[in-house]
Design a protein around this motif. Structure first.
Motif, PDB file in Angstrom:
ATOM      1  N   ALA A  69       0.742  -0.660   0.098  1.00  0.00           N
ATOM      2  CA  ALA A  69       0.440  -0.130   0.351  1.00  0.00           C
ATOM      3  C   ALA A  69       1.068   0.810  -0.174  1.00  0.00           C
ATOM      4  O   ALA A  69       1.048   1.919  -0.933  1.00  0.00           O
ATOM      5  CB  ALA A  69      -1.125  -0.118   1.004  1.00  0.00           C
ATOM      6  N   PHE A  70       1.394   0.947   0.816  1.00  0.00           N
ATOM      7  CA  PHE A  70       2.945   2.458   0.791  1.00  0.00           C
ATOM      8  C   PHE A  70       3.664   2.761  -0.329  1.00  0.00           C
ATOM      9  O   PHE A  70       3.749   3.699  -1.431  1.00  0.00           O
ATOM     10  CB  PHE A  70       4.379   2.485   1.454  1.00  0.00           C
ATOM     11  N   PHE A  71       3.907   1.604  -1.306  1.00  0.00           N
ATOM     12  CA  PHE A  71       4.869   1.615  -2.792  1.00  0.00           C
ATOM     13  C   PHE A  71       3.772   2.299  -3.448  1.00  0.00           C
ATOM     14  O   PHE A  71       3.732   2.433  -5.090  1.00  0.00           O
ATOM     15  CB  PHE A  71       5.500   0.651  -2.922  1.00  0.00           C
ATOM     16  N   HIS A  72       2.469   1.027  -3.879  1.00  0.00           N
ATOM     17  CA  HIS A  72       1.987   1.267  -4.882  1.00  0.00           C
ATOM     18  C   HIS A  72       0.287   0.737  -4.881  1.00  0.00           C
ATOM     19  O   HIS A  72      -0.706  -0.117  -4.404  1.00  0.00           O
ATOM     20  CB  HIS A  72       1.716  -0.230  -6.000  1.00  0.00           C
ATOM     21  N   PRO A  73      -0.353   2.085  -4.194  1.00  0.00           N
ATOM     22  CA  PRO A  73      -1.946   2.053  -3.380  1.00  0.00           C
ATOM     23  C   PRO A  73      -2.887   1.169  -4.263  1.00  0.00           C
ATOM     24  O   PRO A  73      -3.991   0.353  -3.401  1.00  0.00           O
ATOM     25  CB  PRO A  73      -2.071   3.508  -2.937  1.00  0.00           C
ATOM     26  N   ASP A  74      -2.658   1.784  -5.460  1.00  0.00           N
ATOM     27  CA  ASP A  74      -4.028   1.079  -6.672  1.00  0.00           C
ATOM     28  C   ASP A  74      -3.753  -0.483  -6.449  1.00  0.00           C
ATOM     29  O   ASP A  74      -4.755  -1.186  -6.024  1.00  0.00           O
ATOM     30  CB  ASP A  74      -3.320   1.372  -7.690  1.00  0.00           C
ATOM     31  N   ASP A  75      -2.444  -1.081  -6.210  1.00  0.00           N
ATOM     32  CA  ASP A  75      -3.077  -2.158  -5.881  1.00  0.00           C
ATOM     33  C   ASP A  75      -3.131  -3.369  -4.717  1.00  0.00           C
ATOM     34  O   ASP A  75      -3.777  -4.021  -4.773  1.00  0.00           O
ATOM     35  CB  ASP A  75      -0.996  -3.449  -6.780  1.00  0.00           C
ATOM     36  N   ALA A  76      -3.032  -2.336  -3.858  1.00  0.00           N
ATOM     37  CA  ALA A  76      -3.574  -2.411  -1.932  1.00  0.00           C
ATOM     38  C   ALA A  76      -4.682  -2.744  -2.498  1.00  0.00           C
ATOM     39  O   ALA A  76      -5.472  -3.353  -1.915  1.00  0.00           O
ATOM     40  CB  ALA A  76      -2.973  -1.822  -0.938  1.00  0.00           C
ATOM     41  N   ALA A  77      -5.092  -1.404  -3.255  1.00  0.00           N
ATOM     42  CA  ALA A  77      -6.971  -0.763  -2.413  1.00  0.00           C
ATOM     43  C   ALA A  77      -7.456  -2.524  -3.829  1.00  0.00           C
ATOM     44  O   ALA A  77      -8.474  -3.200  -3.432  1.00  0.00           O
ATOM     45  CB  ALA A  77      -6.961   0.091  -3.552  1.00  0.00           C
ATOM     46  N   ASP A  78      -7.128  -3.294  -4.890  1.00  0.00           N
ATOM     47  CA  ASP A  78      -7.296  -4.001  -5.230  1.00  0.00           C
ATOM     48  C   ASP A  78      -7.511  -5.098  -4.703  1.00  0.00           C
ATOM     49  O   ASP A  78      -8.910  -5.568  -4.313  1.00  0.00           O
ATOM     50  CB  ASP A  78      -6.621  -4.385  -6.610  1.00  0.00           C
TER      51      ASP A  78
END
Length: 390
Positions: A300-309
């Motif tokens: 989430a820190f580095f790639h928030p869109d992927d964590a949201a998925d």
């Protein structure tokens, strides 16, 4: 300085396969391995001995050996990019073998960090290499929701899996995910080139397995491994972590200037995937098997869109009433994740960065592997680095 694994791997062919080498000698051994594999599977005829029936014991000539295709496997990770880089150099030096090469293979699991998928596509384009981007027949979410049913055996029609696959277990969580999301697409690609002639025709996959990665790889990795119509070639199986660091230093652009995308600042530059720099893994699969504590927060820190998925999938699974609804966590006690029963373990030749115990390339990981720091010190150093980055 020469470097080598501490002792002979169980599946090493001979003493020469694992002895200490300089980087130049390790590269030469890689070229020799590739030569050996190609020549072996393009020379002579395949003779088999009938094992049953009226002709039991007779020898049958199945025709000339043939390599139908050679593919370099690229997850987008630190080790696989080295394999593709040296394979590119090898093909430039071996014009007689170039016609076997059919391109670079990337299995798009559908749950990759998006920047990893983009990285692979752009590197293939910048190198002018054909990219075979493979896709699984089923989705990760369907697996987790229990929508993928067994098609054979006594439990036909029952779900092969339910819930998020977390750490622990007997290897079945990773086995199910790897089989459906990676191995089956690779088998389909093999089928396109080999068909039903797998006895004499082979698809050759060049992978980045290494003896020095982990205890598991030390025990199981092979230089050349034939499995049906596929020949797996561990082109850098003998390379140590020190070799990998030296090679990256040698070929990666570290000039203080505005870098080209993926640091491909000159023709032979070694690409860098931003995801590996951030997460110390390729990011080609976020199934959650062997997830580290707080790994989702790190994503989430580095790639928030992927964590949201990932969190959206958690919501869907939770609302479906499935108890194992937390990504990367051990399922609740007593929850049956395999209604159709355990499956045969498939060797995960392509799946590397999610295997426990692998060295991902960070300095603190290297210190831990060398025994210079303890597990607690390793965790504290990673936590400090994360806080500094925040």
């Amino acid at each position: 300085m020469p470097d080598g694994v501490e002792k002979k791997p169980p599946k090493a062919t001979d003493d020469e396969a694992w002895r200490a080498r300089t980087l130049e000698e390790a590269e030469q051994r890689t070229f020799e391995l590739l030569d050996q594999a190609i020549i072996k599977y393009t020379t002579g005829n395949v003779i088999i001995t009938v094992s049953e029936g009226k002709r039991k014991g007779y020898s049958v000539d199945r025709g000339p050996r043939e390599v139908a295709a050679i593919f370099g496997l690229y997850s987008g990770g630190n080790d696989s990019v080295v394999v593709q880089h040296i394979l590119r150099r090898y093909l430039a030096a071996r014009p007689l073998f170039r016609h076997y090469f059919r391109g670079m293979v990337h299995v798009n699991t559908g749950i990759a960090i998006k920047k990893t998928t983009l990285h692979v596509r752009q590197v293939a384009d910048m190198w002018g290499i054909k990219l075979e981007e493979l896709h699984p027949k089923v989705t990760y979410l369907d697996l987790v929701l229990g929508n993928v049913k067994s098609t054979r055996g006594p439990n036909i029609g029952r779900a092969v899996w339910r819930g998020f696959p977390g750490p622990g277990g007997d290897g079945q969580p990773h086995n199910v995910m790897y089989t459906r999301l990676k191995d089956q697409p690779l088998q389909e690609l093999r089928g396109r080139y080999v068909g039903r002639q797998g006895v004499r025709r082979k698809a050759m996959y060049i992978s980045g397995l290494r003896w020095d990665e982990s205890d598991k790889r030390f025990r199981n990795a092979e230089e050349i491994d034939e499995k049906g119509g596929i020949v797996w070639v561990g082109a850098i199986v003998h390379w140590t972590n020190a070799h990998m660091r030296e090679y990256r230093t040698k070929w990666r652009c570290d000039k203080v200037h505005r870098h080209e995308p993926h640091r491909m600042c000159f023709d032979e530059a070694l690409p860098l995937n931003e995801v590996t720099a951030n997460l110390h893994m390729s990011g080609d699969c976020t199934c959650g098997c062997y997830a580290k504590p707080d790994e989702l927060d790190e994503i989430a820190f580095f790639h928030p869109d992927d964590a949201a998925d990932i969190r959206e999938r958690e919501r869907i699974v939770r609302e479906a009433g499935i108890a194992a609804c937390k990504w990367g966590k051990v399922p609740p006690p007593g929850f049956n994740q395999q209604p159709a029963g355990p499956e045969e373990i498939v060797t995960a030749d392509l799946c590397r960065s999610c295997t426990p115990g692998l060295i991902q390339g960070s300095l603190e990981d290297d210190w831990l592997a060398a025994g210079l720091i303890t597990e607690d010190q390793h965790r504290n150093l990673r936590a400090d680095r994360y806080e500094e980055a925040s």
